[in-house]
Design a protein around this motif. Structure first.
Motif, mmCIF file in Angstrom:
data_model
loop_
_atom_site.group_PDB
_atom_site.id
_atom_site.type_symbol
_atom_site.label_atom_id
_atom_site.label_comp_id
_atom_site.label_asym_id
_atom_site.label_seq_id
_atom_site.Cartn_x
_atom_site.Cartn_y
_atom_site.Cartn_z
ATOM 1 N N THR A 174 0.799 -1.233 0.000
ATOM 2 C CA THR A 174 0.000 0.000 0.000
ATOM 3 C C THR A 174 0.829 1.280 0.000
ATOM 4 O O THR A 174 0.304 2.348 -0.324
ATOM 5 N N ALA A 175 2.104 1.202 0.373
ATOM 6 C CA ALA A 175 2.905 2.423 0.559
ATOM 7 C C ALA A 175 3.003 3.245 -0.720
ATOM 8 O O ALA A 175 2.825 4.471 -0.705
ATOM 9 N N MET A 252 10.880 11.101 0.597
ATOM 10 C CA MET A 252 11.976 10.992 1.552
ATOM 11 C C MET A 252 11.481 11.212 2.982
ATOM 12 O O MET A 252 11.898 10.519 3.907
ATOM 13 N N ILE A 253 10.567 12.165 3.176
ATOM 14 C CA ILE A 253 10.088 12.478 4.520
ATOM 15 C C ILE A 253 9.138 11.395 5.035
ATOM 16 O O ILE A 253 9.219 10.990 6.204
ATOM 17 N N LEU A 254 8.247 10.890 4.181
ATOM 18 C CA LEU A 254 7.240 9.938 4.619
ATOM 19 C C LEU A 254 7.784 8.516 4.735
ATOM 20 O O LEU A 254 7.451 7.800 5.695
ATOM 21 N N GLY A 257 11.915 5.918 0.887
ATOM 22 C CA GLY A 257 12.083 4.821 -0.062
ATOM 23 C C GLY A 257 11.584 3.484 0.429
ATOM 24 O O GLY A 257 11.483 2.538 -0.350
ATOM 25 N N GLY A 258 11.265 3.354 1.699
ATOM 26 C CA GLY A 258 10.806 2.091 2.258
ATOM 27 C C GLY A 258 9.299 1.932 2.118
ATOM 28 O O GLY A 258 8.625 2.807 1.562
ATOM 29 N N THR A 263 8.995 2.204 -2.312
ATOM 30 C CA THR A 263 8.632 3.561 -2.748
ATOM 31 C C THR A 263 9.844 4.359 -3.213
ATOM 32 O O THR A 263 9.754 5.575 -3.382
ATOM 33 N N ASP A 264 10.948 3.690 -3.405
ATOM 34 C CA ASP A 264 12.170 4.385 -3.826
ATOM 35 C C ASP A 264 12.005 4.913 -5.252
ATOM 36 O O ASP A 264 11.430 4.249 -6.110
#
Length: 314
Positions: A174-175, A252-254, A257-258, A263-264
């Motif tokens: 879901t990310a 990067m903040i949320l 990339g993980g 999410t990278d």
């Protein structure tokens, strides 16, 4: 003889005045353009040219650099993490512009067609998201997606579904999709204002004539409004597509990339290579930057080819 010499002297004065005015105009243009040109050279052109040079080096920013030629580019082609990041970029580059521009067009059309008294306030409210910094937007959505006390889980549980403290940004499934909403939410406001201003230039007589012939609101949107602001939409498409490809701050903040790199994106991968905690590799990061530059230019050429600018008169 004096009468013969007098006309050339009289004619020479306007010419000298014109030369002086021309020099003053050129001097004004130089003074006006020089600061912007100097800033472009120092902060855009020079860093980009320097990145081309760095991409040919093996360098961590501290020790002596080593010239490796095209080795960074060869390794980049074989790097699966680069292709994974570009795949995520492609997802955002397709989904984010579609939703952002569709919602912006619809909201702008409704505000333009309906003369609400509160239209000025609506514009302020929609544009408010663009005033917020990326950090604040990310913090807002981190609370919304939080598993323990997040707003999204709370709303879903109102319908009888148990979320069991599910973390939307903590799941590989879901990310990547959860990040689409903050990107769209943060960009809609600006394009609503742009589309409202473009639609306000369309003569009302065109709408009135179409309504007399029985045209429905959606027909007015797709047959009159969108064709007449086509060039404005084209510019917005370019900005949103290229912006989706370059953006990485909110990611990067949320999530940084993980989880597990789900999410990278290329920009974030490049940033972590250059300024990460574990190691620094400016040369390889610069090579990825060159790849992003080529993709950006290619995307611009594709948009220009399949969505060319047209002269529209009304």
């Amino acid at each position: 003889m004096e009468a013969e010499l007098q006309p050339p002297q009289i004619m020479a004065k306007p010419k000298r005045r014109m030369n002086k005015a021309s020099r003053q105009k050129r001097m004004f243009l130089v003074i006006a353009i020089a600061p912007s040109l100097l800033g472009y050279i120092l902060f855009t052109l020079y860093p980009n040219l320097l990145s081309v040079y760095y991409s040919l080096l093996e360098w961590d920013g501290l020790t002596d650099s080593k010239f490796v030629g095209l080795d960074n580019f060869i390794y980049m082609i074989q790097d699966k993490f680069v292709w994974r990041a570009l795949y995520h970029n492609a997802i955002y580059m397709v989904i984010v512009p579609v939703f952002t521009l569709f919602i912006s067009l619809l909201l702008a059309y409704l505000l333009n067609m309906k003369s609400y008294k509160e239209n000025a306030w609506y514009k302020v409210i929609y544009f408010f998201t663009n005033v917020l910094s990326t950090v604040i937007v990310a913090m807002i959505w981190s609370f919304i997606y939080d598993g323990s006390f997040g707003l999204l889980n709370g709303v879903i549980e109102l319908f009888g579904l148990k979320m069991n403290d599910f973390y939307w940004l903590g799941s590989t499934k879901t990310a990547i999709w959860a990040l689409v909403l903050p990107m769209v939410w943060g960009g809609v406001g600006l394009y609503v204002i742009i589309f409202i201003n473009a639609m306000s230039a369309i003569p009302r007589s065109l709408y009135e004539a179409a309504q007399l012939e029985g045209a429905r609101p959606m027909e007015l949107l797709f047959k009159i409004t969108i064709p007449l602001i086509r060039n404005v939409i084209r510019v917005c498409v370019i900005y949103v597509v290229l912006g989706s490809l370059k953006s990485f701050e909110i990611i990067m903040i949320l999530t940084n990339g993980g989880p597990e790199g789900s999410t990278d994106v290329a920009g974030l991968y490049m940033f972590n290579l250059a300024f990460g905690k574990e190691y620094h590799n400016y040369g390889y990061a610069s090579a990825i930057g060159m790849l992003l530059f080529v993709i950006l230019v290619g995307a611009k050429f594709i948009i220009d080819k399949y969505y060319p600018e047209e002269t529209i008169e009304f």
